[in-house]
Design an enzyme around this catalytic site. Structure first.
Site, PDB file in Angstrom:
ATOM      1  N   TYR A 152       4.196  -6.654  12.444  1.00  0.00           N
ATOM      2  CA  TYR A 152       5.216  -6.154  11.893  1.00  0.00           C
ATOM      3  C   TYR A 152       6.482  -6.697  12.654  1.00  0.00           C
ATOM      4  CZ  TYR A 152       3.657  -3.034   7.886  1.00  0.00           C
ATOM      5  OH  TYR A 152       3.260  -2.329   6.996  1.00  0.00           O
ATOM      6  N   GLU A 153       7.672  -6.892  11.802  1.00  0.00           N
ATOM      7  CA  GLU A 153       9.075  -6.977  12.507  1.00  0.00           C
ATOM      8  C   GLU A 153       9.088  -7.977  13.475  1.00  0.00           C
ATOM      9  OE1 GLU A 153      11.166  -5.703  10.787  1.00  0.00           O
ATOM     10  OE2 GLU A 153       9.860  -4.191   9.686  1.00  0.00           O
ATOM     11  N   GLY A 154       8.379  -9.170  13.405  1.00  0.00           N
ATOM     12  CA  GLY A 154       8.342 -10.195  14.379  1.00  0.00           C
ATOM     13  C   GLY A 154       7.269  -9.824  15.351  1.00  0.00           C
TER      14      GLY A 154
END
Length: 591
Positions: free
Chosen positions: A439-441
């Site tokens: 997630y999120e990078g």
């Protein structure tokens, strides 16, 4: 499979590690009095354990589903969300101007851990809404704030993040979604977005999509991305959800875990020339604005690592205390004992507990610094606190989520063969935990962010300030069996930081090969620093006769962390400084 929020440890960390008393002195945070925070924690614990946790397994088994273009969430989720909204949980940390309760992020972080532990799939919906609220609070126009924030803060509307596309992955400079300006000031949005968490559902009245897209004359790459509000239902003259926008759910992803959370492929502009969108801020600054939401989400995702580790630990501990098998090693009595009495099982449980407590302490400490960075009256102090937050956000996100996976995997191991069987529930924690490092990078992206943007931007100044702060805290320690390994780890971190600062420009490929080991060193040492700090606070409380069992266990857990976790920092230093060429010299063709 029950969940009981670790309220005693949360209170300890809030008060003795993160500094809740100092946060409560900040302008606008005066409501965070200890008695009120205690009540909030107790009520959140009841909701998490009594409402959300019972839906965790059934939600995993049933999953969300797409029926005739409509997403249906598992049984019980709609009622739980309605109760969540009515109780005001969604509004906890937000500005009272738009209906929030104005409590500090530190308090919201502790409560958010409970939601994610009890039911990670459910918690992702308010997590994304929280990030969208932060984005709009910082970058939207006054009219946009008035139109969207009150209902999003209340939770009657939810928010999403629409970044990547099938061909783009993490390289957002490749996105192709189009935004064509209209005479009335709106835009027509067309394109497809993938991996949209809670992109469609039946919990809320409206879904407010934050969408990255390109205007016709935008420059290529990430410099040509703008940000748009695209509501699922357009607002009528009274500001209420009206006609459906041109947004269609194409499919739901079939995932390893978090089955109750609908992960959508969304198509914008299939039927009517484009979905109606409203630009946020200036053209071509969309990625910059979106980072406000992404950084908020990165802290929250790091907290997911803490949360799933806590849930896995509780289940493994309870099983190990109840499961009777084999005589105790070294005992003359042949009677079988609970497996928690066997040294290797106890070692596994202690590794789970120590890692969870260290990552919790770090997440809460960063959340407290975020409050200081936002609210402190002294600009210089705000800048100092924000520098710490910027440095540590990728660490909280990556280190904590890696630990979450490792702890959940160890939880399966404690159960033995039955841990591999779905009915015990241990496997679900591992399956659910596995998404958080992506997630999120991905965590590799977080490590590169730490190296090239954080260390590279200030030449290691923020890291140096942190190292000095760690050493100053350790100077007052009276427990050398804990402090000595942590001091050695701080020396290792200083050496690793100097190596990275010296090589990230001259030999960027070698430095990048060591970025993950560096992040792991920083996370491990920061965890050790805070565990040593916790041991000191526990020793003081113990001397005063406060809750002996809790504080003795806290000191013993810190000692385990110091002796079992801290030595890994030195091993990673060797990998960082000497192992890069083994990566870069290996030809891609040989793979």
């Amino acid at each position: 499979m029950n969940y009981t929020a670790p309220v005693a440890d949360m209170r300890f960390v809030l008060r003795h590690i993160a500094g809740l008393d100092q946060v409560a002195l900040l302008p606008g945070a005066e409501g965070a009095e200890p008695d009120l925070v205690d009540q909030i924690l107790d009520e959140a614990a009841r909701f998490a354990g009594g409402v959300l946790a019972p839906l965790n397994r059934s939600g995993d088994q049933e999953g969300s589903r797409l029926e005739n273009g409509v997403v249906r969430t598992p049984k019980g989720f709609r009622d739980a969300y309605q109760t969540f909204v009515e109780a005001g949980w969604n509004s906890l940390p937000f500005d009272p101007e738009h209906g929030g309760q104005g409590l500090p992020w530190l308090v919201g972080t502790a409560v958010g851990e409970m939601w994610a532990s009890a039911n990670m799939a459910f918690s992702l919906c308010p997590l994304l809404t929280q990030g969208a609220i932060e984005l709009l609070s910082h970058h939207a126009s006054p009219e946009q704030k008035a139109a969207y924030l009150p209902d999003m803060i209340a939770g009657t509307w939810t928010g999403t993040m629409n970044l990547t596309e099938p061909h783009a992955g993490s390289d957002l400079g490749l996105i192709r979604s189009r935004a064509v300006p209209q005479a009335d000031g709106t835009y027509r949005i067309a394109g497809q977005k993938i991996f949209i968490t809670w992109g469609d559902h039946d919990l809320a009245q409206n879904i407010i999509h934050m969408v990255l897209a390109r205007t016709p004359d935008a420059p290529a790459g990430s410099r040509g991305i703008s940000l748009f509000i695209v509501p699922r239902y357009l607002l009528d003259a009274d500001g209420r959800p009206g006609p459906a926008n041109d947004v269609r759910t194409v499919s739901l992803e079939h995932k390893l875990g978090i089955h109750a959370s609908p992960t959508c492929v969304l198509s914008f502009g299939d039927a009517d020339g484009g979905a109606v969108g409203f630009r946020v801020g200036e053209e071509n600054r969309g990625l910059e604005y979106m980072f406000t939401m992404m950084n908020n989400a990165r802290l929250s995702v790091g907290l997911e690592g803490v949360a799933i580790a806590e849930r896995a630990y509780q289940q493994a501990r309870d099983y190990a205390l109840a499961r009777v098998q084999s005589r105790e090693i070294g005992a003359s009595d042949p009677t079988p004992v609970a497996i928690a009495r066997h040294p290797d099982v106890r070692r596994m449980l202690l590794s789970m507990r120590a890692r969870t407590e260290a990552s919790r302490a770090l997440a809460y400490t960063v959340a407290a610094a975020l409050d200081h960075g936002l609210r402190h009256p002294d600009p210089a102090e705000r800048a100092r606190q924000q520098a710490f937050v910027d440095l540590m956000i990728p660490v909280v996100k990556a280190w904590s989520t890696d630990l979450g996976v490792e702890v959940a995997s160890t939880g399966v191991q404690v159960h033995g063969g039955v841990g591999f069987v779905e009915e015990t529930g241990a496997a679900q924690h591992l399956r659910d935990a596995r998404i958080a490092p992506i997630y999120e990078g991905t965590n590799g992206i977080q490590a590169n962010d730490l190296l090239f943007r954080k260390l590279g931007r200030d030449g290691g100044a923020a890291a140096g300030t942190l190292i000095n702060r760690m050493r100053a805290d350790l100077d007052s320690s009276t427990q050398d069996d804990i402090a000595a390994p942590v001091r050695a780890g701080i020396d290792t971190l200083e050496t690793a930081t100097a190596w990275m600062v010296a090589h990230h420009r001259s030999e960027p490929r070698l430095a990048a090969a060591g970025a993950v080991p560096y992040l792991q060193i920083l996370g491990t040492v920061a965890g050790g620093w805070l565990m040593a700090k916790a041991a000191g606070a526990a020793a003081t409380a113990l001397a005063a006769g406060e809750d002996p069992a809790f504080h003795q266990a806290k000191i013993a857990t810190a000692r385990f962390y110091a002796t079992h976790e801290m030595p890994t920092a030195a091993a990673r230093l060797a990998t960082l400084t000497t192992g890069g060429a083994a990566v870069t010299d290996f030809a891609v063709d040989w793979l």
